[in-house]
Motif scaffolding. Structure first.
Motif, PDB file in Angstrom:
ATOM      1  N   LYS A  79      32.191  43.496  40.881  1.00 47.68           N
ATOM      2  CA  LYS A  79      31.681  42.175  40.499  1.00 47.68           C
ATOM      3  C   LYS A  79      30.163  42.233  40.321  1.00 47.68           C
ATOM      4  O   LYS A  79      29.608  41.676  39.377  1.00 47.68           O
ATOM      5  N   ASN A 153      38.968  40.864  49.528  1.00 45.93           N
ATOM      6  CA  ASN A 153      40.310  40.329  49.309  1.00 45.93           C
ATOM      7  C   ASN A 153      40.537  39.835  47.881  1.00 45.93           C
ATOM      8  O   ASN A 153      41.633  39.404  47.535  1.00 45.93           O
ATOM      9  N   LYS A 154      39.494  39.907  47.056  1.00 47.31           N
ATOM     10  CA  LYS A 154      39.651  39.586  45.628  1.00 47.31           C
ATOM     11  C   LYS A 154      39.704  40.863  44.790  1.00 47.31           C
ATOM     12  O   LYS A 154      39.605  40.806  43.570  1.00 47.31           O
ATOM     13  N   ASN A 155      39.826  42.003  45.481  1.00 51.21           N
ATOM     14  CA  ASN A 155      39.869  43.313  44.820  1.00 51.21           C
ATOM     15  C   ASN A 155      38.573  43.643  44.091  1.00 51.21           C
ATOM     16  O   ASN A 155      38.569  44.405  43.115  1.00 51.21           O
ATOM     17  N   GLN A 156      37.469  43.076  44.582  1.00 53.12           N
ATOM     18  CA  GLN A 156      36.149  43.378  44.041  1.00 53.12           C
ATOM     19  C   GLN A 156      35.521  44.490  44.881  1.00 53.12           C
ATOM     20  O   GLN A 156      35.353  44.349  46.094  1.00 53.12           O
ATOM     21  N   GLY A 231      41.226  41.604  38.922  1.00 57.49           N
ATOM     22  CA  GLY A 231      41.695  41.850  40.280  1.00 57.49           C
ATOM     23  C   GLY A 231      43.139  41.493  40.546  1.00 57.49           C
ATOM     24  O   GLY A 231      43.543  41.374  41.701  1.00 57.49           O
ATOM     25  N   THR A 232      43.946  41.317  39.500  1.00 51.75           N
ATOM     26  CA  THR A 232      45.344  40.935  39.696  1.00 51.75           C
ATOM     27  C   THR A 232      46.214  42.145  40.031  1.00 51.75           C
ATOM     28  O   THR A 232      45.819  43.294  39.824  1.00 51.75           O
TER      29      THR A 232
END
Length: 262
Positions: A79, A153-156, A231-232
């Motif tokens: 990010k 937790n947002k896959n960043q 981030g999905t």
């Protein structure tokens, strides 16, 4: 808002009065949210890609823990911009070559930049050799060169460290080539694959002639495109593409993806 999402978010029963605000679309029930304030962000139209491109993208972007496909595996991305700190053992030539490589990668990517910092405390990406100060405690016992990253937790991704065995990679050319591979992998926790040509940086094979192929650059550009959700997991990614392509085919219109600033 879809009625299922409404029930999960607001956790209150819907009444007959609420039903007057229902709207039906594509076999789904939508609930009107009054006084809704959208968070700060940007809405971007869906970016179409054909099935061949998506086949290769899914191969590298979703790094499954085992050889079997797990549809809950998530893509990872940066990010914030990347700030690299090099240990003193890394030569000036190696730094220059890696930075040039990084700039080639990020040139077509508006949402990512890579720079070098002089102080480790200002960095979020560290490169060092065996025998240097151990910048990453989780790599202290590493027997092989590798990288270690952290994501939220947002896959960043928010931190990454590369540790290279300079005795195995005993000359500068070998070190530069291996570090380039690790840098590219670290841009998305990418999976190296056997079904790429060996000169590709996404190929799981050794070559002294690795180069950023047009496909490599297009995959990286797409990974940081905002024409897809970030981030999905694989399941969500595939479902969104299916719906977006259906919308494009039926109505010749594109759905938009809204990206918040956080």
């Amino acid at each position: 808002m879809p009625i299922k999402a409404y029930k999960l978010k607001y956790k209150k029963p819907l009444t007959a009065k609420d039903s007057t605000s229902f709207f039906y679309r594509d076999n789904d029930t939508l609930v009107l949210i009054e006084n809704f304030i959208r968070p700060k962000g940007v809405s971007i139209p869906y970016e179409y890609k054909d099935s061949t491109f998506l086949y290769f993208y899914k191969k590298v972007a979703f790094n499954h823990k085992t050889d079997s496909i797990d549809r809950k595996t998530s893509m990872k991305y940066w990010k914030d911009d990347i700030r690299i700190f090099f240990s003193k053992s890394v030569s000036r030539k190696t730094k220059k070559k890696l930075l040039s490589f990084a700039k080639t990668i990020t040139k077509p990517i508006d949402s990512l930049d890579i720079n070098v910092v002089k102080k480790v405390e200002n960095s979020n990406f560290i490169i060092y050799y065996f025998g240097d100060f151990e910048y990453e405690p989780r790599m202290v016992d590493n027997k092989n060169s590798d990288y270690y990253m952290y994501w939220n937790n947002k896959n960043q991704i928010y931190r990454n460290t590369i540790k290279l065995d300079s005795k195995i990679y005993f000359n500068e050319a070998m070190r530069i080539n291996k570090l380039k591979e690790f840098v590219l992998q670290s841009l998305g926790h990418f999976k190296l694959r056997n079904d790429f040509s060996c000169n590709s940086y996404f190929a799981n094979c050794h070559s002294a002639n690795k180069q950023l192929t047009p496909l490599d650059l297009e995959l990286l550009k797409y990974h940081y495109s905002y024409g897809i959700c970030k981030g999905t997991d694989l399941e969500t990614f595939e479902n969104q593409h299916e719906k977006a392509k259906e919308q494009l085919k039926k109505n010749n219109s594109r759905i938009n993806f809204f990206h918040t600033n956080d």
